[in-house]
Design a protein around this motif. Structure first.
Motif, PDB file in Angstrom:
ATOM      1  N   HIS A 293      -3.004  11.869  -5.821  1.00  0.00           N
ATOM      2  CA  HIS A 293      -4.320  11.338  -6.164  1.00  0.00           C
ATOM      3  C   HIS A 293      -5.239  11.434  -4.960  1.00  0.00           C
ATOM      4  O   HIS A 293      -4.829  11.105  -3.832  1.00  0.00           O
ATOM      5  CB  HIS A 293      -4.214   9.878  -6.594  1.00  0.00           C
ATOM      6  CG  HIS A 293      -3.465   9.675  -7.877  1.00  0.00           C
ATOM      7  ND1 HIS A 293      -3.988  10.013  -9.108  1.00  0.00           N
ATOM      8  CD2 HIS A 293      -2.237   9.172  -8.120  1.00  0.00           C
ATOM      9  CE1 HIS A 293      -3.119   9.715 -10.049  1.00  0.00           C
ATOM     10  NE2 HIS A 293      -2.039   9.213  -9.480  1.00  0.00           N
TER      11      HIS A 293
ATOM     12  N   ALA B 253      -2.294  12.493  -0.766  1.00  0.00           N
ATOM     13  CA  ALA B 253      -3.190  13.313  -1.583  1.00  0.00           C
ATOM     14  C   ALA B 253      -2.905  14.798  -1.448  1.00  0.00           C
ATOM     15  O   ALA B 253      -3.131  15.571  -2.393  1.00  0.00           O
ATOM     16  CB  ALA B 253      -4.645  13.030  -1.219  1.00  0.00           C
TER      17      ALA B 253
ATOM     18  N   ALA C  96       0.857  -1.187   0.000  1.00  0.00           N
ATOM     19  CA  ALA C  96       0.000   0.000   0.000  1.00  0.00           C
ATOM     20  C   ALA C  96       0.892   1.235   0.000  1.00  0.00           C
ATOM     21  O   ALA C  96       1.116   1.857   1.047  1.00  0.00           O
ATOM     22  CB  ALA C  96      -0.929   0.002   1.212  1.00  0.00           C
TER      23      ALA C  96
ATOM     24  N   THR D  32      -5.592   9.021  -1.366  1.00  0.00           N
ATOM     25  CA  THR D  32      -4.350   8.358  -0.988  1.00  0.00           C
ATOM     26  C   THR D  32      -3.712   9.065   0.197  1.00  0.00           C
ATOM     27  O   THR D  32      -4.072  10.198   0.527  1.00  0.00           O
ATOM     28  CB  THR D  32      -3.358   8.346  -2.164  1.00  0.00           C
ATOM     29  OG1 THR D  32      -2.967   9.690  -2.461  1.00  0.00           O
ATOM     30  CG2 THR D  32      -3.980   7.708  -3.398  1.00  0.00           C
TER      31      THR D  32
ATOM     32  N   GLY E 184       1.962   5.028  -0.398  1.00  0.00           N
ATOM     33  CA  GLY E 184       1.197   6.201   0.007  1.00  0.00           C
ATOM     34  C   GLY E 184       0.689   7.049  -1.131  1.00  0.00           C
ATOM     35  O   GLY E 184      -0.209   7.882  -0.940  1.00  0.00           O
ATOM     36  N   TYR E 185       1.229   6.877  -2.330  1.00  0.00           N
ATOM     37  CA  TYR E 185       0.829   7.679  -3.481  1.00  0.00           C
ATOM     38  C   TYR E 185      -0.055   6.909  -4.450  1.00  0.00           C
ATOM     39  O   TYR E 185      -0.496   7.447  -5.457  1.00  0.00           O
ATOM     40  CB  TYR E 185       2.077   8.146  -4.242  1.00  0.00           C
ATOM     41  CG  TYR E 185       3.065   7.034  -4.493  1.00  0.00           C
ATOM     42  CD1 TYR E 185       2.854   6.091  -5.485  1.00  0.00           C
ATOM     43  CD2 TYR E 185       4.194   6.919  -3.687  1.00  0.00           C
ATOM     44  CE1 TYR E 185       3.739   5.049  -5.672  1.00  0.00           C
ATOM     45  CE2 TYR E 185       5.097   5.886  -3.879  1.00  0.00           C
ATOM     46  CZ  TYR E 185       4.861   4.947  -4.866  1.00  0.00           C
ATOM     47  OH  TYR E 185       5.737   3.909  -5.049  1.00  0.00           O
ATOM     48  N   CYS E 186      -0.328   5.627  -4.181  1.00  0.00           N
ATOM     49  CA  CYS E 186      -0.910   4.740  -5.191  1.00  0.00           C
ATOM     50  C   CYS E 186      -2.429   4.791  -5.210  1.00  0.00           C
ATOM     51  O   CYS E 186      -3.091   4.576  -4.191  1.00  0.00           O
ATOM     52  CB  CYS E 186      -0.443   3.306  -4.951  1.00  0.00           C
ATOM     53  SG  CYS E 186      -1.094   2.139  -6.156  1.00  0.00           S
ATOM     54  N   ALA E 187      -2.983   5.045  -6.396  1.00  0.00           N
ATOM     55  CA  ALA E 187      -4.425   4.970  -6.614  1.00  0.00           C
ATOM     56  C   ALA E 187      -4.764   3.785  -7.512  1.00  0.00           C
ATOM     57  O   ALA E 187      -5.882   3.668  -7.992  1.00  0.00           O
ATOM     58  CB  ALA E 187      -4.924   6.267  -7.253  1.00  0.00           C
TER      59      ALA E 187
END
Length: 394
Positions: free
Chosen positions: A242, A248, A58, A245, A60-63
């Motif tokens: 994103h 964000a 997971a 996230t 922290g920047y992943c959508a």
């Protein structure tokens, strides 16, 4: 400025000197020749197939990551037919990492007669090859044995190093992604080199790393390339926040920062490694110009479908990028998923070598992409391969 096909200082193991400029793919408007004075920027006419969005980590920047079932071979075949009809030459096959950890996906693989995820991926690649699409696989960390299992059915593979900073394992970017530990990513890059896989890697810019971290990351890539000679290109990808996230509210890097990283990369990396920038993540033409003038010489995959990682950042038509580049003194030529200097029997398995050489001959014959100025209004679009995944070719 350094051409994308500048001759390396010395021959790399298993490779050859650049053999010339790559041509245009089927379905791309082209001109038969271009002035020799123009420097070359390349791109790949590509589409993306995502077997699953499920991911063990997971970031922290992943959508991107979310639990989804495994796409069937029928879905893959349908997607590849559409890719062929659209004139694509490359299919990027990518997924989340740690797929075999998920019981539901393991059960699906067993029910379909596959011993594991790599067995399934090999079957997917064979379907792509049947349509004349060259598979490029990006599924995260792998062992040398896993690379060797996939090598006979794909022409190149990739994985973003992102950064060699261990500090980011304590920050939002990689706090919940132990697979992004630098030693694991570097071990994967080394494994790809030992398996003689033409490879793409890159840095993610703006996720908390320092300028010193960027320099260290580029030096690590350069060292591995000096050892194995397998790095085709390095992507310098700007972080894009994103909604929803952990990052964000972070701000992406500005263009001067990106240009400085491009110049740094060009200074550190061997000249036979091409620097790639994703043009849809740099929306202003003036900013793209700054990055090209700084040394970027590839635009990556440009697809008839939306970007699977950044679906709200559409590509322009290749002819539009060609028009921009022509105004700056460059010519845009399509390339394959495997660069010319890797198109040898030392780097490619017999099962894919003949197809690669045939498709390269097509590109060489067609030439550069003809520039077309911007219309009054753009209408970016694309079709999808599954009705319930509107932003992905699944």
């Amino acid at each position: 400025m350094v051409s994308a096909y500048a001759r390396p200082e010395k021959m790399q193991r298993g490779g050859s000197q650049p053999t010339g400029l790559e041509g245009t793919g089927a379905g791309w408007e082209a001109s038969g020749s271009e002035p020799h004075r123009l420097e070359v920027v390349t791109c790949s006419h590509s589409l993306t197939f995502i077997p699953t969005y499920s991911c063990l980590f997971a970031c922290g920047y992943c959508a991107f990551a979310r639990p989804t079932p495994l796409a069937s071979l029928e879905e893959a075949a349908s997607c590849f037919v559409r890719g062929k009809q659209a004139g694509c030459h490359e299919v990027l096959i990518m997924s989340g990492e740690g797929v075999m950890v998920f019981p539901r996906l393991r059960a699906t693989l067993a029910a379909w007669g596959f011993r594991d995820y790599h067995d399934y991926l090999a079957a997917v690649c064979r379907l792509a090859l049947e349509q004349g699409l060259l598979p490029h696989i990006n599924i995260g960390n792998q062992t040398e044995e896993e690379f060797r299992r996939l090598r006979p059915v794909c022409v190149s593979m990739g994985m973003m190093l992102e950064t060699t900073s261990r500090e980011l394992l304590r920050q939002p970017a990689h706090q919940h992604a132990p697979g992004k530990a630098p030693h694991l990513r570097l071990a994967t890059l080394a494994a790809a080199g030992r398996a003689q896989v033409p490879f793409t890697t890159g840095l993610l810019i703006g996720i908390g790393e320092t300028p010193a971290d960027r320099e260290a990351s580029l030096e690590a890539i350069a060292e591995l390339h000096h050892q194995y000679g397998h790095i085709q290109e390095v992507i310098l990808q700007p972080f894009v926040p994103h909604p929803g996230t952990a990052m964000a509210d972070w701000t992406g890097p500005d263009v001067p920062t990106l240009a400085a990283v491009v110049r740094l990369a060009r200074a550190i990396l061997p000249s036979d490694i091409v620097i790639q920038i994703p043009p849809n993540l740099v929306p202003e033409a003036a900013d793209r110009r700054e990055l090209v003038l700084a040394g970027a010489r590839d635009l990556g995959g440009i697809s008839p479908e939306p970007d699977q990682i950044n679906p709200d950042a559409p590509w322009l038509a290749p002819a539009r990028y060609a028009a921009e580049l022509a105004a700056w003194g460059f010519v845009l030529r399509p390339r394959l998923a495997v660069y010319p200097r890797f198109q040898t029997r030392a780097w490619l398995d017999t099962a894919v070598y003949d197809l690669v050489r045939s498709k390269q001959a097509e590109l060489d014959a067609l030439g550069a992409i003809a520039p077309v100025p911007a219309p009054a209004a753009d209408a970016p679009g694309g079709q999808t391969c599954r009705t319930h995944t509107p932003r992905a070719c699944r």
